[in-house]
Write an enzyme that holds these catalytic residues in place. Structure first.
Site, short mmCIF file in Angstrom:
data_model
loop_
_atom_site.label_atom_id
_atom_site.label_comp_id
_atom_site.label_asym_id
_atom_site.label_seq_id
_atom_site.Cartn_x
_atom_site.Cartn_y
_atom_site.Cartn_z
CG ASN A 112 62.68 48.72 33.73
OD1 ASN A 112 63.51 48.90 34.60
ND2 ASN A 112 62.87 49.04 32.47
N GLY A 113 59.50 46.16 35.40
CA GLY A 113 58.56 45.85 36.49
C GLY A 113 58.89 44.50 37.08
CB ILE A 135 61.47 45.06 22.13
CG1 ILE A 135 60.32 45.96 22.60
CG2 ILE A 135 61.00 43.68 21.76
CD1 ILE A 135 59.40 46.40 21.47
CG ASP A 136 60.66 48.93 25.72
OD1 ASP A 136 60.33 49.02 24.52
OD2 ASP A 136 59.84 48.84 26.64
CG MET A 178 56.07 49.02 20.51
SD MET A 178 55.95 47.33 21.11
CE MET A 178 54.16 47.14 21.10
CG HIS A 180 54.51 53.92 26.27
ND1 HIS A 180 53.87 52.73 26.12
CD2 HIS A 180 53.72 54.84 25.67
CE1 HIS A 180 52.74 52.91 25.46
NE2 HIS A 180 52.63 54.18 25.17
CD GLU A 231 54.60 52.29 22.12
OE1 GLU A 231 53.64 51.56 21.89
OE2 GLU A 231 55.46 52.03 22.97
CD GLN A 283 57.70 48.43 16.74
OE1 GLN A 283 58.62 49.22 16.93
NE2 GLN A 283 56.44 48.76 17.02
NE ARG A 284 55.60 42.63 23.29
CZ ARG A 284 54.64 43.16 24.04
NH1 ARG A 284 54.73 44.42 24.43
NH2 ARG A 284 53.61 42.46 24.42
O1 F6P Z 1 57.83 46.98 27.33
C1 F6P Z 1 57.79 46.52 26.03
C2 F6P Z 1 56.70 47.18 25.25
O2 F6P Z 1 56.70 46.51 24.03
C3 F6P Z 1 56.80 48.68 25.06
O3 F6P Z 1 57.73 49.12 24.11
C4 F6P Z 1 55.38 49.00 24.68
O4 F6P Z 1 55.11 50.34 24.92
C5 F6P Z 1 54.60 48.10 25.56
O5 F6P Z 1 55.44 47.00 25.83
C6 F6P Z 1 53.30 47.61 25.03
O6 F6P Z 1 52.69 46.86 26.03
P1 F6P Z 1 51.42 45.92 25.85
O7 F6P Z 1 51.87 44.68 25.15
O8 F6P Z 1 50.99 45.64 27.24
O9 F6P Z 1 50.44 46.66 25.02
#
Ligand code: F6P
Length: 358
Positions: A112-113, A135-136, A178, A180, A231, A283-284
């Site tokens: 998104n960003g 992943i969102d 995950m 937010h 989350e 999860q990532r």
């Molecule tokens: O945007 C993907 C994401 O994995 C979200 O699901 C999660 O809340 C966030 O990134 C975590 O971000 P960071 O890796 O900056 O802690």
């Protein structure tokens, strides 16, 4: 000569490398004069002109590789127009790097960003093509983002593992997934893992409804309950607060994450033991699942096709089973939420899953 800049931005996810490989293979299958500039750590590399020159060989053997060979970082859109600590104008610096290298196009992989900044650069006159990673699965304009299915697999595997231990104990198990702002991963992993209660940011929950669902299972002789909570899940009471009130409330009592707050609230109303599992960044991680490998390869190849046609200012996305081009200005700044009235929610409820809302 076709000069392509490439960067991966924001939180990483599976299949970033697979997608870049798809772009490069697509371009190099049609042209033998392609130069690739890989910017390091997302927009940071473009701002500070930190790049490495890559060849098609660098993109061989990375289809199954997790992470990103370019590195990534979060560069919030709202700070893009704010000069850095040395007074550097970041937007001008990005444009300068692009023009200095005489790029024909910038390929940006992000969520998104990242898309807000990509759209801004496109409006500033750069040729930009983007690919939807996260992943969102919350990017507007595409049915699916790559990374999502891999994350669902991992979160589901966590729930599966909890399930076997849960059957041995009379406990409530909370798995925090995950997401937010949106609950796609939680919704899919929750259904796939047979969670009894699924709590999403889009469907504020009532703690009494959550406890009722636990007690109902207990009365039916099912001694454990599995809760998949996103989350960003929020109670109905908190959802009714203003942003300022919610911030003040959260400052008064800080929880490590939403699962801990939920556990405390359940324990106030129930004598069941509660346990928490947070798979977090697992999860990532790891290799992309086959679905994501296919999706990322298709999107990458379609991006190459758009570049070869000189069609810029688009994100490649999916609609039904097809790959589509979505104008960046339509994507930027919009989120794709789970619709609380969607049929998937109704079907899940029919199988007895509680969303804590009734
Ligand atoms: O945007 C993907 C994401 O994995 C979200 O699901 C999660 O809340 C966030 O990134 C975590 O971000 P960071 O890796 O900056 O802690």
């Amino acid at each position: 000569m076709l000069r392509i800049g490439m960067l991966t931005s924001g939180g990483d996810c599976q299949a970033l490398n697979a997608a870049m490989r798809g772009v490069v293979k697509g371009l190099c299958s049609k042209r033998d004069d392609v130069e690739i500039y890989g910017f390091q750590d997302g927009y940071k590399g473009l701002i500070y002109s930190n790049f490495k020159m890559l060849t098609s060989r660098d993109f061989s053997g990375i289809l199954t590789l997790g992470g990103t060979i370019l590195g990534t970082s979060r560069q919030p859109f709202k700070l893009m127009r704010v000069p850095d600590e040395n007074g550097l104008d970041k937007v001008e610096a990005m444009k300068h790097t692009y023009h200095k290298l005489n790029l024909d196009c910038l390929v940006v992989l992000g969520g998104n960003g990242t898309h807000k900044t990509a759209n801004m650069l496109s409006e500033e006159g750069l040729n930009v093509i983007t690919l939807p990673k996260t992943i969102d699965n919350d990017l507007w304009g595409t049915d699916m983002t790559f990374g999502f299915q891999s994350a669902v697999d991992i979160a589901t595997d966590t729930i599966d593992k909890i399930h076997t231990t849960a059957t041995s104990h009379s406990r409530v198990f909370i798995i925090e997934v995950m997401g937010h702002k949106v609950g796609w991963v939680t919704l899919h992993a929750g259904i796939a893992g047979g969670a009894d209660i699924i709590l999403l940011p889009e469907i504020p929950y009532d703690i009494n409804a959550v406890v009722d669902a636990i007690e109902k299972r207990d009365k039916a002789g099912k001694k454990f309950t599995i809760i998949a909570v996103a989350e960003g899940a929020i109670s109905k009471g908190d959802a009714a607060l203003s942003k300022k009130e919610l911030k003040e409330k959260k400052e008064k009592k800080k929880y490590p994450s939403v699962a801990y707050e939920l556990a405390e609230r359940i324990q106030k109303k129930s004598d069941k033991e509660v346990r928490i599992t947070v798979p977090g960044h697992t999860q990532r991680g790891g290799s992309p699942c086959p679905y994501d490998r296919v999706l990322a390869t298709r999107l990458g190849a379609a991006a190459a096709q758009a570049i070869l046609e000189g069609k810029y200012g688009y994100m490649l996305g999916t609609k039904n089973q097809d790959i589509i081009r979505v104008p960046l200005k339509e994507v930027a700044g919009k989120l794709k939420y789970v619709d609380p009235n969607a049929s998937i929610i109704k079907e899940a409820k029919m199988t007895g899953i509680s969303f804590g809302d009734e």
